[in-house]
Scaffold this motif. Structure first.
Motif, short mmCIF file in Angstrom:
data_model
loop_
_atom_site.label_atom_id
_atom_site.label_comp_id
_atom_site.label_asym_id
_atom_site.label_seq_id
_atom_site.Cartn_x
_atom_site.Cartn_y
_atom_site.Cartn_z
N GLN A 116 0.86 -1.10 -0.11
CA GLN A 116 0.19 0.01 0.26
C GLN A 116 0.90 1.15 0.11
O GLN A 116 0.61 2.19 -0.88
CB GLN A 116 -0.90 0.13 1.07
CG GLN A 116 -1.96 1.24 1.36
CD GLN A 116 -2.44 1.43 2.62
OE1 GLN A 116 -2.39 2.28 3.52
NE2 GLN A 116 -3.29 0.26 2.98
N LYS A 117 1.77 1.35 0.88
CA LYS A 117 2.81 2.45 1.13
C LYS A 117 3.60 2.89 -0.37
O LYS A 117 3.57 3.99 -0.96
CB LYS A 117 3.84 2.25 2.06
CG LYS A 117 4.84 3.31 2.25
CD LYS A 117 5.81 3.07 3.49
CE LYS A 117 6.69 4.29 3.67
NZ LYS A 117 7.87 4.48 2.54
N LEU A 118 4.13 1.52 -1.02
CA LEU A 118 4.72 1.81 -2.34
C LEU A 118 3.72 2.42 -3.40
O LEU A 118 4.19 3.08 -4.32
CB LEU A 118 5.51 0.35 -2.79
CG LEU A 118 6.55 -0.14 -1.90
CD1 LEU A 118 6.84 -1.87 -2.15
CD2 LEU A 118 7.73 0.74 -2.21
N LEU A 119 2.79 1.73 -3.37
CA LEU A 119 1.57 1.96 -4.55
C LEU A 119 1.22 3.64 -4.36
O LEU A 119 1.10 4.23 -5.28
CB LEU A 119 0.48 1.28 -4.58
CG LEU A 119 -0.55 1.16 -5.68
CD1 LEU A 119 0.06 1.27 -7.02
CD2 LEU A 119 -1.69 0.54 -5.54
N ALA A 120 1.07 4.06 -3.06
CA ALA A 120 0.93 5.48 -2.90
C ALA A 120 2.15 6.14 -3.37
O ALA A 120 1.57 7.34 -3.80
CB ALA A 120 0.63 5.73 -1.42
N GLU A 121 3.39 5.91 -3.11
CA GLU A 121 4.35 6.56 -3.60
C GLU A 121 4.63 6.43 -5.14
O GLU A 121 5.05 7.14 -5.61
CB GLU A 121 5.57 6.03 -2.85
CG GLU A 121 5.60 6.38 -1.08
CD GLU A 121 6.77 5.60 -0.77
OE1 GLU A 121 7.54 4.76 -1.25
OE2 GLU A 121 6.99 5.91 0.41
N GLN A 122 3.85 5.39 -5.78
CA GLN A 122 4.33 4.89 -7.31
C GLN A 122 2.82 4.91 -7.62
O GLN A 122 2.51 3.86 -8.79
CB GLN A 122 5.20 3.95 -7.32
CG GLN A 122 6.38 3.89 -6.80
CD GLN A 122 7.14 2.60 -6.61
OE1 GLN A 122 7.14 1.82 -7.70
NE2 GLN A 122 7.85 2.02 -5.63
N ILE A 123 2.15 6.01 -7.72
CA ILE A 123 0.89 5.95 -8.10
C ILE A 123 0.63 5.79 -9.53
O ILE A 123 -0.46 5.21 -10.09
CB ILE A 123 -0.06 7.29 -7.58
CG1 ILE A 123 -1.54 6.79 -7.37
CG2 ILE A 123 0.09 8.48 -8.37
CD1 ILE A 123 -2.06 5.86 -6.43
N ASP A 124 1.61 6.05 -10.13
CA ASP A 124 1.55 5.71 -11.75
C ASP A 124 1.47 4.38 -12.24
O ASP A 124 1.27 4.17 -13.41
CB ASP A 124 2.75 6.72 -12.45
CG ASP A 124 2.25 8.12 -12.57
OD1 ASP A 124 1.39 8.57 -12.35
OD2 ASP A 124 3.51 8.80 -12.94
N VAL A 125 1.72 3.61 -11.20
CA VAL A 125 1.67 2.11 -11.46
C VAL A 125 -0.02 1.82 -11.78
O VAL A 125 -0.10 0.98 -12.85
CB VAL A 125 1.80 1.28 -10.26
CG1 VAL A 125 1.42 -0.11 -10.48
CG2 VAL A 125 3.22 1.33 -10.06
N LEU A 126 -0.86 2.70 -11.41
CA LEU A 126 -2.28 2.38 -11.82
C LEU A 126 -2.35 3.13 -13.18
O LEU A 126 -3.33 2.63 -13.86
CB LEU A 126 -3.05 3.39 -11.02
CG LEU A 126 -3.33 3.15 -9.49
CD1 LEU A 126 -4.21 3.83 -8.54
CD2 LEU A 126 -3.54 1.52 -9.40
N GLY A 127 -1.45 3.72 -13.79
CA GLY A 127 -1.33 4.31 -15.11
C GLY A 127 -1.02 5.76 -14.95
O GLY A 127 -1.20 6.58 -14.03
N SER A 128 -0.66 6.19 -16.08
CA SER A 128 -0.05 7.55 -16.24
C SER A 128 -1.11 8.53 -16.21
O SER A 128 -2.10 8.53 -16.39
CB SER A 128 0.42 7.87 -17.60
OG SER A 128 1.03 9.15 -17.71
#
Length: 231
Positions: A116-128
Motif C-alpha cells: 500500500q505504501k509503495l503504490l501510494a508513492e508510485q501511483i503511476d503504477v495505476l496508469g499515467s
C-alpha cells in the motif's frame, strides 16, 4: 451498537426503490449512525443499509401499519440526500445494546501494508496521470486501501492484497457500492491490486467492471529491473 433480531419488512427510497418483504432479519444500528439489515444467508453483505450521516427515528405504528400488525416504524433518513430507509418492525425477538469503545482499526500484515505504501508513492503504477487522494480512505464499513483520481479527475478505489481471492473482490464491491452513493465521489471505479490474482477472482472482478492489476513487489522496491529479464 444496538443489535436487534426482528420480524420486519424494509423499504428503501432514493436514487432507486427497493423492498424486502416480511421476514426475520438482523438489524444493526451503529454508534456512527449507520443502519444495516442482514439475513441469515448471502455471506456477510447486508441486504440493505444506510450510511452516515443520517438520523433515525422510532415511532409506534398507526393507521394501516398498525392494522397490518406493525409494532414500530424505524425511519432512517440521510442528512445529505433524499435517501430513506423505512423498517416496519412486527415483532422483536432479541434486542441488545453494547458500547464497543474506540476501535484500533485494521492492522495489515507487513507485505500488504508495504504494498500500500509503495503504490501510494508510485501511483503511476495505476496508469499515467493518476493522482493519490489518500491512503486508508475512511468509509462506514472500513477503510479503502487507496483512493486516487484518474487523468480525467474521476475517483478510483484500490483494494490491495498479497493474493487476490474472490473475498477481496467482494470486499471492494461493497466499498464501491457505498462510495457510489456519495454524489461528491460518484462515479467511483475499482482496481483490485495484488501480487497474484486467482483466475476465479479475475473473472468475478471483470464481470463487475473492476480492473485487475498485478503488482511486482520486488520491482516496486527497486530490487528487480524488469527490463533486464530474459523472460
Amino acid at each position: 451498537m444496538r443489535v436487534v433480531i426482528a420480524t420486519c419488512s424494509v423499504d428503501y427510497s432514493g436514487r432507486l426503490e427497493a423492498h424486502l418483504p416480511l421476514a426475520t432479519r438482523l438489524l444493526i444500528v451503529k454508534a456512527d449512525g449507520s443502519v444495516l439489515v442482514h439475513s441469515d444467508g448471502g455471506s456477510y453483505k447486508p441486504l440493505n443499509w444506510m450510511s452516515p450521516p443520517c438520523s433515525i427515528s422510532v415511532a409506534e405504528a398507526g393507521g394501516a401499519d398498525a392494522e397490518a400488525g406493525v409494532a414500530e416504524v424505524w425511519t432512517v433518513q440521510s442528512t445529505r440526500t433524499d435517501d430513506r430507509l423505512v423498517v416496519r418492525v412486527h415483532d422483536i425477538i432479541a434486542d441488545h445494546s453494547a458500547d464497543l469503545g474506540v476501535d484500533p482499526g485494521l492492522v495489515k500484515d507487513g507485505v500488504e501494508a508495504h504494498l500500500q505504501k509503495l503504490l501510494a508513492e508510485q501511483i503511476d503504477v495505476l496508469g499515467s496521470g493518476h493522482q493519490l487522494v489518500r491512503r486508508e480512505y475512511p468509509t462506514a464499513i472500513g477503510p479503502v486501501d487507496i483512493m486516487a483520481r484518474d487523468p480525467h479527475g474521476r475517483s478510483v478505489a484500490v483494494e490491495i492484497k498479497r493474493r487476490g481471492d474472490i473475498d477481496g473482490v467482494e470486499q471492494l464491491t461493497r466499498y464501491l457500492e457505498l462510495l457510489n452513493r456519495d454524489p461528491l465521489l460518484a462515479p467511483v471505479t475499482g482496481v483490485f491490486a495484488a501480487q497474484e490474482i486467482r483466475p476465479q477472482a479475475r473473472v468475478l472482478a471483470t464481470d463487475r467492471g473492476i480492473r485487475c492489476l498485478v503488482l511486482d513487489y520486488d520491482a516496486m522496491r527497486g530490487l528487480d529491473d524488469p527490463g533486464s529479464r530474459l523472460f
